[in-house]
Design an enzyme around this catalytic site. Structure first.
Site, PDB file in Angstrom:
ATOM      1  N   ASP A   1       0.859  -1.185   0.000  1.00 20.90           N
ATOM      2  CA  ASP A   1       0.000   0.000   0.000  1.00 20.90           C
ATOM      3  C   ASP A   1       0.895   1.234   0.000  1.00 20.90           C
ATOM      4  OD1 ASP A   1      -3.243   0.315   0.724  1.00 20.90           O
ATOM      5  OD2 ASP A   1      -2.045   2.123   1.100  1.00 20.90           O
TER       6      ASP A   1
ATOM      7  N   ASN B   1       4.176   2.551  -4.346  1.00 11.78           N
ATOM      8  CA  ASN B   1       3.154   2.781  -5.362  1.00 11.78           C
ATOM      9  C   ASN B   1       2.940   1.457  -6.096  1.00 11.78           C
ATOM     10  OD1 ASN B   1       2.046   3.190  -7.988  1.00 11.78           O
ATOM     11  ND2 ASN B   1       2.484   5.365  -7.784  1.00 11.78           N
TER      12      ASN B   1
ATOM     13  N   ASP C   1      -7.168  -4.625  -5.160  1.00 12.68           N
ATOM     14  CA  ASP C   1      -8.340  -3.896  -4.635  1.00 12.68           C
ATOM     15  C   ASP C   1      -8.039  -2.404  -4.601  1.00 12.68           C
ATOM     16  OD1 ASP C   1     -10.745  -3.216  -3.490  1.00 12.68           O
ATOM     17  OD2 ASP C   1     -10.186  -3.852  -1.467  1.00 12.68           O
TER      18      ASP C   1
ATOM     19  N   CYS D   1     -14.262  -0.689  -7.049  1.00 13.74           N
ATOM     20  CA  CYS D   1     -15.327  -0.088  -6.246  1.00 13.74           C
ATOM     21  C   CYS D   1     -15.875   1.170  -6.919  1.00 13.74           C
ATOM     22  CB  CYS D   1     -14.852   0.197  -4.828  1.00 13.74           C
ATOM     23  SG  CYS D   1     -13.400   1.237  -4.764  1.00 13.74           S
TER      24      CYS D   1
HETATM   25  N1  SAH Z   1      -8.081  -3.997   0.207  1.00 12.62           N
HETATM   26  C1  SAH Z   1      -8.335  -3.043   1.272  1.00 12.62           C
HETATM   27  C2  SAH Z   1      -8.975  -1.765   0.783  1.00 12.62           C
HETATM   28  C3  SAH Z   1      -8.176  -1.003  -0.242  1.00 12.62           C
HETATM   29  S1  SAH Z   1      -8.651   0.676  -0.366  1.00 12.62           S
HETATM   30  C4  SAH Z   1      -9.221  -3.705   2.320  1.00 12.62           C
HETATM   31  O1  SAH Z   1      -9.864  -4.687   2.018  1.00 12.62           O
HETATM   32  O2  SAH Z   1      -9.264  -3.196   3.442  1.00 12.62           O
HETATM   33  C5  SAH Z   1      -7.468   1.283  -1.460  1.00 12.62           C
HETATM   34  C6  SAH Z   1      -6.068   1.427  -0.884  1.00 12.62           C
HETATM   35  O3  SAH Z   1      -5.221   1.795  -1.952  1.00 12.62           O
HETATM   36  C7  SAH Z   1      -5.884   2.502   0.185  1.00 12.62           C
HETATM   37  O4  SAH Z   1      -5.352   1.892   1.338  1.00 12.62           O
HETATM   38  C8  SAH Z   1      -4.853   3.472  -0.418  1.00 12.62           C
HETATM   39  O5  SAH Z   1      -3.903   3.913   0.536  1.00 12.62           O
HETATM   40  C9  SAH Z   1      -4.182   2.613  -1.444  1.00 12.62           C
HETATM   41  N2  SAH Z   1      -3.589   3.270  -2.609  1.00 12.62           N
HETATM   42  C10 SAH Z   1      -4.092   4.272  -3.358  1.00 12.62           C
HETATM   43  N3  SAH Z   1      -3.297   4.532  -4.417  1.00 12.62           N
HETATM   44  C11 SAH Z   1      -2.257   3.666  -4.330  1.00 12.62           C
HETATM   45  C12 SAH Z   1      -1.099   3.406  -5.145  1.00 12.62           C
HETATM   46  N4  SAH Z   1      -0.881   4.093  -6.254  1.00 12.62           N
HETATM   47  N5  SAH Z   1      -0.264   2.423  -4.772  1.00 12.62           N
HETATM   48  C13 SAH Z   1      -0.473   1.705  -3.642  1.00 12.62           C
HETATM   49  N6  SAH Z   1      -1.554   1.902  -2.854  1.00 12.62           N
HETATM   50  C14 SAH Z   1      -2.426   2.861  -3.185  1.00 12.62           C
END
Ligand code: SAH
Length: 394
Positions: A251, A277, A298, A338
């Site tokens: 994340d 990232n 996700d 989502c």
């Molecule tokens: N799978 C998680 C929910 C994910 S929500 C669960 O079930 O609880 C989306 C996540 O993506 C967030 O935590 C956000 O910090 C992360 N995120 C957003 N852009 C991102 C990127 N470019 N690289 C890595 N993580 C990212």
């Protein structure tokens, strides 16, 4: 004395608005509403068609693009009583349908016929979000709080404020915080996995409760080495851990990963967390020929509006293509979106394209949506937003 239906202000809507309601939707847009300025923001109103025929009772917003949110096709004489009834109906619905968790959504706005109100339960703490002028009125807040307290006896109730929503509704700024009780942190348990919840710290998002049933479904097929991309506080990773030899969560948010790590400790699991990232990391791992048996994708909603759709689809395609290439034969892909604007059909089409480009055979095991505590109203497509495809990849 409660106001009688006859005393409610009237709002006339256009033939297009009428057709929308006749088709079972519950919203009428500002452009289809002829509301006199005398109607107070957040009022309970009687909705009428061009000929003056009453179509039902609604909550009115003077500033939102969604001017009218229907409450009932009937006259509503006692709004607080209706609200209390709807809240207890929503609680009863969950009692019947929600299993294996003390964290779930108790009220999901339109889907529970309480437009503008979202309430989540995290064990003994309730988290509440108010999304409209009508729900923000003091009397309405009091009815909601007292109903929730009487029926659920939470240790505390916390309000989570999205400043952008208040701006759109022309509501004065308000801080997030406790509205009842003192307790701000707790642990909750879903599918026998434990999580920390801190209502006032971190991203204030709580957990992604809508994925609860998908976590359990994914865990039933997961195996080998697993990579949970966009792992947040570890929802998928922690569920995969019992079935997998090794689990890595990725994340870009350090605060989310810190809680993920505490969650791992709470469950006695060893999980590797990587702050990165996801796009860069997947590119590097592909170049390094890294292989996994289970990959979860996700990402956050790439398409916040219809206009973002093309670039969103390119984002989903890139992620899914890389994940497919990375999976060992017999591997498992769990891929989610989502974004409401991305339909299930276009998500599957994107995945099919990625499978062709990756030269992989993909067998769909399950096509899933949001957990049952986030009900989908059949006639209100906006209530269905989550897609989760579980697939076997060879
Ligand atoms: N799978 C998680 C929910 C994910 S929500 C669960 O079930 O609880 C989306 C996540 O993506 C967030 O935590 C956000 O910090 C992360 N995120 C957003 N852009 C991102 C990127 N470019 N690289 C890595 N993580 C990212």
């Amino acid at each position: 004395m409660p106001p009688t239906a006859a005393a409610l202000p009237n709002i006339k809507i256009s033939p297009r608005g009428t057709a929308r309601l006749k088709a079972g939707h519950v919203w009428v847009y500002k452009s289809d509403v002829d509301a006199p300025d005398s109607i107070a923001p957040g009022s309970l109103v009687t909705v009428k068609d061009q000929r003056g025929k009453a179509l039902g009772t609604a909550l009115y917003s003077s500033s939102s693009q969604i001017a009218i949110r229907m409450l009932s096709r009937e006259p509503v004489a006692d709004f607080p009583a209706l609200l209390r009834q709807r809240i207890s109906d929503a609680i009863a619905y969950r009692e019947k349908l929600v299993r294996d968790t003390d964290a779930y959504r108790i009220i999901f706005s339109e889907a529970d016929l309480i437009p503008g109100l979202i309430v989540d339960r995290y064990n003994d703490i309730l988290s509440l979000q108010i999304l409209t002028q009508a729900m923000d009125a003091n009397a309405v807040r009091e009815t909601v709080m007292s109903s929730l307290a009487e029926q659920l006896h939470p240790a505390s109730i916390v309000e989570r404020v999205d400043p952008r929503v208040r701006e759109l509704e022309s509501l004065p700024p308000r801080a997030s915080g406790l509205v009842q009780g003192e307790k701000t942190a707790t642990t909750f348990t879903m599918n026998s996995v434990h999580f920390r919840y801190d209502a006032l710290e971190g991203q204030k998002t709580g957990a992604f409760l809508d994925q609860r049933e998908n976590y359990a479904a994914a865990a039933a097929y997961a195996h080998g080495e697993a990579l949970d991309v966009f792992c947040y506080q570890g929802g998928f990773a922690l569920h995969l851990a019992p079935a997998c030899r090794q689990v890595t969560g990725v994340d870009s948010s350090r605060p989310a990963l810190e809680i993920a790590d505490q969650n791992a400790a709470l469950n006695g699991r060893e999980i590797e967390w990587i702050e990165a990232n996801a796009f860069d990391l997947l590119k590097d791992y592909a170049a390094a020929n890294r292989r996994y048996d289970t990959v979860v994708l996700d990402p956050p909603a790439f398409a916040k509006t219809k206009r973002d759709l093309d670039s969103a689809m390119r984002g989903y395609k890139e992620l899914n293509l890389r994940a497919l290439k990375m999976l060992r034969p017999g591997g498992l892909l769990v891929t989610c979106s989502c974004s409401y604007h991305v339909s299930q059909a276009s998500f599957l089409e994107m995945l099919a394209g990625a499978a062709v480009d990756a030269r992989r055979t993909v067998r769909v095991l399950e096509i899933r949506g949001q957990a049952k505590d986030h009900p989908v109203l059949l006639n209100v497509p906006e209530t269905a937003y989550l897609k989760c495809v579980i697939a076997h990849v060879s």
